[in-house]
Design an enzyme around this catalytic site. Sequence first.
Site, short mmCIF file in Angstrom:
data_model
loop_
_atom_site.label_atom_id
_atom_site.label_comp_id
_atom_site.label_asym_id
_atom_site.label_seq_id
_atom_site.Cartn_x
_atom_site.Cartn_y
_atom_site.Cartn_z
N CYS B 137 0.00 -13.01 -8.99
CA CYS B 137 -0.96 -12.46 -8.65
C CYS B 137 -1.82 -13.17 -7.15
O CYS B 137 -1.71 -14.30 -6.47
CB CYS B 137 -2.61 -13.28 -9.19
SG CYS B 137 -2.70 -13.29 -11.01
N CYS B 385 9.99 22.48 2.32
CA CYS B 385 8.78 21.06 2.32
C CYS B 385 8.41 20.46 0.80
O CYS B 385 8.44 19.54 1.18
CB CYS B 385 8.31 20.95 3.49
SG CYS B 385 6.50 21.28 3.25
#
Lengths: 453, 425
Positions: B137, B385
Site C-alpha cells: 500500500c 510503426c
Amino acid sequence: MTILQAKQAQKSGANHSVADSHTDDGFSDLHPAYSTLQAMAESNRCLYCYDAPCVTACPTSIDIPSFIRKISTANPDGAAKTILSANIMGGTCARACPTEVLCEEACVRNVAEDTAVEIGSLQRFAVDHLMARDLPHPFKRAPETGKQIAIIGAGPAGLSCAHRAAMLGHDVTVFEAKAKPGGLNEYGLAAYKMTDDFAQREVEFLLGIGGIRIEYGKALGTDINLQALKDSYDAVFVGVGLGSTNNLGLKGEEFPGVDDAIKFIEQLRQTEPKSDMPVGNNVIVIGGGNTAIDAAVQAKRLGAGEVTLVYRRGPENMSATEFEQDLAKTNGVVVRYWAKPVAIKANGKLMGMSFEKTELDASGKLVGTGETFDIPADQILKAIGQKIKPDDLAGMEITGGKIIVDDTYQTTAPGVFAGGDCIKSGEDLTVQSVEDGKQAAIAIDAFLKTASA
Amino acid sequence: MADLSCKIAGIDSLNPFWLASAPPTDKKYNVVRAFEAGWGGVVWKTLGIDPPVINVSSRYGAHHDQNRRLLGINNIELISDRPLVVNLQEIRECRKEYPDHVIIGSMMAPIEERVWKDLAQQIAESGVHGIELNLGCPHGMCERGMGSAIGQVPEMVEQVTRWVKDAVDIPVFTKLTPNITNILWSAEAAYKGGADAVSLINTVNSIISVDIDNMIPEPVVDGKGTHGGYCGSAVKPIALNMIAEIARTPETKNLEISGIGGITTWKDAVEFMALGSNAVQVCTAAMIYGFRVVDDLIDGMSQWMDDKGYTSVEQFTRAAVPQVADWNELNMNYDTKAVINTDNCIECGRCHIACEDTSHQAITMTDKPEGGRVFEVVDEECVGCNLCYHICPVPDCITMEPVKTDKPPMTWPEHPLNPMRAAAE
C-alpha cells in the site's frame, strides 16, 4: 433518434406520434434539447475526422469535429464560440437545418453504422449553453472604420452580414419592414422548431457585438429606396428574401380560407397562446417543400381533423427532406402524390378542391391524366414557392427570379451587395443565407478598403 | 466448457478468478455474495493488529475517459477498520459455509518479528488457505512504516516473508509494490524468504486529479488531498511487464505468480496468465460493475479455451513468456508495412493526420473524382510503426503486413551500424 433521446422523449411525453398527440400541446420542441449526459455520450461518438466531410457539407463550414471535441472535454462554451465564429446563427441552424442532407449525411459514421453523429443536437447543446450564461458577447469588434453600411432586411442574411460587418469595425444600420427582426426565423419556421422565442433571443445575442442599429417598419420600395441608401451609406447589402408567393392561377384563390402557407405559419408564430390560432377542420396543403410540411404538421397539431398534403409529383421529387416527409406522416398528415389542383370549390363558403391526377408522359413531362377527384376542405394552404418582388429592387439586374451577384456578392449596382434567398447561391436555407451574409460582409469590407485606398 | 480449475502455491481453486484484498472483500456479507456470483476465491481485506485503523471520508478518486468510463481509481482507504476478532470469526464462517472456495488472509504489520508471527498464526488458525503479505500500500500505512515502506526495501521483503513462513505451515504469498525501480529485486527477495508465490502488482502511487475550482488534489478530505493507490485497467500494462520480468528471469522464474492489475475482461486474464500468472486477482472491475463481472471472465475464458483447444489453464499459463525478449534480441531485418483496406475505410482521415503530423508522412490523402477521399500508404516512407493501425476506428481496415525479405535475422548487437559491435571486434 438515439436510444437516449427516445427515452427522454418518452419520459417528457414529447414523442409526437398521432397516438399521444393529445398529451402534447403541439408546439413543444420537435427535438428535445440534449441533457449534459446525452451530449457527452453523443459527442464521444464523433471520430474527430481530419478535413472532415461534415465541414465540407456545411454551407457555413463550421469546424464540427473541433466543436464536438470541445463538448466532450467539458468546454461547451468554447464549442459554441467555434460554431458561432463560422455561423452566428448556429442556434437557429441547429434547430432548423435539414442536417440529414447536410452535415449528418456526410458523417463517416453512416458508412459502417448507418447512424450519423447527431451534429444538430450537439450544436444546439453548445450554443444554448453559452446563450444561457450571462457572459459578454464572445466576439470583439475591430477598431472602428468610420464606414456606414445599410442592410435591408433583418433576416438571417441581413443579420449575419450585420454581425460580421460590425465585427470588422463598420457601423451598420438595418432596415426591416416588419415589426420584429429575424426574418423567416421569426415568421417562417414551424413553431415546434423554434420554441421559447428563440429567434428573438438569438437576435438579441447577435446584437451584443455592438455597432448595429435596426429600424423597423422600413420596407424597401415604400419607406426606403435603394438610391437614397446608396447616396447616404458607403455600401448597401440587400437581404430581402422572397417577399411574394406563387399563385395557383385558379378561380377563387382569393376566397376566404385560401391562404399562403407561409402566412399561416407567420400568423401562428405571432399568436400567443398558440392554441388561439384558428385552423380549419379539413385542411389541404398544396406543395412539396419544407414550408408545406411545416404548415401541414402544424395544422394537424392545432387540431385540424383531416390534413391532406397534395403534391403534383412523387416523394422523391419533394424538396422536403425524407425526415420532414416522415414527420408529416407520423403526425397523421395524409400525403397524396401525383395530383394537381384544378378547381377551388366554394358555395358561399369554401367547400374543397378538385384535383387531377398527374403522371409523366413519354418525354418526361408532367401531364394530367384526365382523372379527377375532390377533397373537402374548409382551409387551403398554398406552399408552392415564394418569389422575389422585383418592383422594389429597381437598379439591380434580376434573372430567373433572383438578383444577379458576382463572386463577391456584389449586384450589378456598384456598392450594392445582396445575399440570402433573393440571390441564387445554394438552397434557400437559413444556413445558406447566414453564409451569404457573412461572405458579403467580408466582401464589403474588402470593397471599402479598396474604395478608400 | 473448458475446465477452469487451477492450482497456485499448492492451493486448488475452482477457477483462476479471485477477488483481491480490497474493499470488496472487507466482510462476510461481500465475500458470500462474491462466492455466490462465481468467484473462485478471495483475498480478505488486509488485517492488522488491533486497535483497527480509522478511515477518512472521502476515499476514492477517478480517472475517467471522456465518456465517463472509469479507466482507473485511486484510493486512500487503509486496511480493514474492523476488529481482528470480527474478521477472523467471519473468515471461519465463510470457510465453513463455502468449503470449496479459497480464502487467503491478507496481513500487514510494523517491521517487528513477533507482531508478524503472532498475527500470521492467528489468521492461519481461522482456517485460511494461505496468507498474503501486504507489502504494497503506497498511502497512509507506509507513513506508519508498513505497506510499501517495507515492500520498497528488498531486505525487509525477504525478512518478513521468512518470519511468516517460519510461523505458519500454509502457503505464503508476498504481495509486491510496483512503486520501485526494479521489480526483480523485491521478487527475488520474496523468493529467498521462502514465498510460495508473489502477488502483483499492488496499487501505483498516484495523484489522480485536481479539483481545479478549489485547487485541491482529489479525493478531497476537508480541503486537502493526498497521494493514493492507482488501480484499474489503466495500470494493466505496468503489471504485465512486471509479471513477465519475474516469469522470464532465471533468479525469479520459479516463483508462482498471482497476477493483479486492472484485469477487467477475460482477455485481460488470459494475457496475465500467458505472461506468467498462475491465477489472477481482480478488484476494480468488480468495484465498477459488481461481482457479476466474473460471469464474463469465466465464460469468455472458457469459450476462448474451447476455440483454441485448451483443456486446462496450465496449457496456456506462461505460454507467451518465451516470446518476451530484450530489445537487443529483436530482428532488425524484419519489416512491416501498413495496408489500408479501402473497402472498409470510412474516410475519417485520422490515419493520414496522425502519420502526417506525428510520424513519417507515409499516408497520402487524395480527393476522388466522384467525391470523397482515398488514403494510400507510401511504402517507401512507412516504417511499420503501427500508429495508423491503432488509431483507425474501424477494426481490420488497416493491417500490418510483413514484407518478404531474403535477409537473415539480425539483432542490434550484430548490426554493422552498431558502434559497440565495432568496438567489440
